[in-house]
Motif scaffolding. Structure first.
Motif, PDB file in Angstrom:
ATOM      1  N   THR A 106      84.123  19.812  46.041  1.00 27.39           N
ATOM      2  CA  THR A 106      82.696  19.357  45.808  1.00 27.39           C
ATOM      3  C   THR A 106      81.866  20.462  45.020  1.00 27.39           C
ATOM      4  O   THR A 106      82.931  21.380  44.893  1.00 27.39           O
ATOM      5  CB  THR A 106      82.465  18.877  46.581  1.00 27.39           C
ATOM      6  N   ASN A 108      77.519  21.003  43.759  1.00 28.23           N
ATOM      7  CA  ASN A 108      76.196  20.262  44.349  1.00 28.23           C
ATOM      8  C   ASN A 108      75.785  20.212  42.590  1.00 28.23           C
ATOM      9  O   ASN A 108      75.700  20.401  42.086  1.00 28.23           O
ATOM     10  CB  ASN A 108      74.864  21.900  44.769  1.00 28.23           C
ATOM     11  N   SER A 122      73.513   6.641  43.746  1.00 28.11           N
ATOM     12  CA  SER A 122      73.808   8.595  43.796  1.00 28.11           C
ATOM     13  C   SER A 122      75.470   8.527  44.028  1.00 28.11           C
ATOM     14  O   SER A 122      76.102   9.609  43.192  1.00 28.11           O
ATOM     15  CB  SER A 122      73.435   8.260  45.666  1.00 28.11           C
ATOM     16  N   ALA A 123      76.189   7.287  44.363  1.00 29.93           N
ATOM     17  CA  ALA A 123      77.694   7.227  44.635  1.00 29.93           C
ATOM     18  C   ALA A 123      78.325   7.282  43.124  1.00 29.93           C
ATOM     19  O   ALA A 123      78.837   7.943  42.463  1.00 29.93           O
ATOM     20  CB  ALA A 123      78.257   6.356  45.320  1.00 29.93           C
ATOM     21  N   SER A 126      77.413  10.443  41.295  1.00 32.47           N
ATOM     22  CA  SER A 126      78.206  11.429  41.567  1.00 32.47           C
ATOM     23  C   SER A 126      80.161  11.286  41.014  1.00 32.47           C
ATOM     24  O   SER A 126      80.701  11.902  40.730  1.00 32.47           O
ATOM     25  CB  SER A 126      78.258  11.347  43.155  1.00 32.47           C
ATOM     26  N   ALA A 130      80.688  13.983  38.501  1.00 27.90           N
ATOM     27  CA  ALA A 130      82.040  14.573  39.049  1.00 27.90           C
ATOM     28  C   ALA A 130      83.263  14.814  38.132  1.00 27.90           C
ATOM     29  O   ALA A 130      83.897  15.893  37.932  1.00 27.90           O
ATOM     30  CB  ALA A 130      82.823  14.251  40.710  1.00 27.90           C
ATOM     31  N   SER A 137      83.429  15.208  44.032  1.00 29.77           N
ATOM     32  CA  SER A 137      82.562  14.620  43.642  1.00 29.77           C
ATOM     33  C   SER A 137      81.096  15.547  44.144  1.00 29.77           C
ATOM     34  O   SER A 137      81.481  16.570  43.844  1.00 29.77           O
ATOM     35  CB  SER A 137      82.409  13.950  45.740  1.00 29.77           C
ATOM     36  N   LEU A 138      80.359  15.235  43.877  1.00 26.52           N
ATOM     37  CA  LEU A 138      79.062  15.793  44.283  1.00 26.52           C
ATOM     38  C   LEU A 138      78.379  15.374  45.488  1.00 26.52           C
ATOM     39  O   LEU A 138      77.664  14.375  46.031  1.00 26.52           O
ATOM     40  CB  LEU A 138      78.536  15.800  43.116  1.00 26.52           C
ATOM     41  N   ASN A 139      78.070  16.588  45.849  1.00 19.86           N
ATOM     42  CA  ASN A 139      76.904  16.618  46.793  1.00 19.86           C
ATOM     43  C   ASN A 139      75.575  16.515  45.843  1.00 19.86           C
ATOM     44  O   ASN A 139      74.884  17.981  45.316  1.00 19.86           O
ATOM     45  CB  ASN A 139      76.466  17.937  47.979  1.00 19.86           C
ATOM     46  N   ILE A 140      74.758  15.222  45.710  1.00 17.81           N
ATOM     47  CA  ILE A 140      73.651  15.057  45.753  1.00 17.81           C
ATOM     48  C   ILE A 140      72.353  14.955  46.030  1.00 17.81           C
ATOM     49  O   ILE A 140      71.964  14.741  46.914  1.00 17.81           O
ATOM     50  CB  ILE A 140      73.559  13.690  44.537  1.00 17.81           C
ATOM     51  N   ILE A 156      74.269  20.879  37.058  1.00 19.79           N
ATOM     52  CA  ILE A 156      75.476  21.325  37.932  1.00 19.79           C
ATOM     53  C   ILE A 156      75.859  22.597  37.807  1.00 19.79           C
ATOM     54  O   ILE A 156      75.800  22.353  36.695  1.00 19.79           O
ATOM     55  CB  ILE A 156      76.813  20.087  38.108  1.00 19.79           C
TER      56      ILE A 156
END
Length: 178
Positions: A106, A108, A122-123, A126, A130, A137-140, A156
């Motif tokens: 992942t 950030n 957000s999903a 991501s 990503a 995936s990304l931690n948004i 990113i």
């Protein structure tokens, strides 16, 4: 040795230890809480830097304050107190989070938008971004920026993807004026 080098070494050592103990997520959560404590109570670092208290007393205070923390985080903070490097805690936590994210596939990301994003938005962001950076995936983190007028700007690491209305207008202006 520069501060960032010191923080990086401590973070790498803590990450390796957390990997061995299969506690990457727990250590990350504890470091996140530690960062919150430092942000909300700047006096905490002042206390740990104060020459008035002995190192043993400071280590005892840390143990009393962080009773629920993982042993790895507790011992790291106590070691930082002993080595008089408590000012490195925030940078160690940040570097650890980057190492953990990298190991888990992942990254950030900060998404700037004119309004708060829904969970579905957000999903979708991501998932789409990503792939661009080769992550799962990304931690948004969503930050509101009304000056964008519309659209989003995604950061990113060192990469910035800007599809905001302001950026599009600026590009159009450059094309028209030359």
């Amino acid at each position: 040795m520069s501060n960032s080098t010191v923080a990086k070494r401590y973070a790498q050592a803590l990450f390796k230890l957390a990997q061995q103990k299969n506690s990457i997520t727990e250590v990350g959560a504890d470091l996140s809480e530690l960062t919150k404590v430092i942000k909300e109570s700047p006096d905490f670092l002042t206390l740990l830097n104060a020459p008035k208290f002995s190192i043993d007393r400071k280590k005892q205070m840390v143990a009393e304050i962080f009773t629920g923390a993982t042993p790895e985080v507790l011992h790291t903070v106590q070691l930082l107190v002993e080595k008089k490097r408590v000012d490195e805690m925030k940078l160690i936590a940040k570097t650890y989070a980057e190492l953990a994210a990298q190991a888990q596939g992942t990254a950030n990301a900060t998404v700037f938008s004119t309004r708060a994003l829904s969970a579905e938005e957000s999903a979708n962001i991501s998932l789409a971004f990503a792939k661009l950076v080769g992550k799962q995936s990304l931690n948004i983190t969503n930050e509101i920026d009304p000056s964008l007028l519309g659209g989003i700007r995604v950061q990113i690491g060192n990469h910035i993807y800007d599809s905001s209305v302001v950026n599009k207008l600026e590009r159009l202006k450059r094309e028209l004026i030359g």
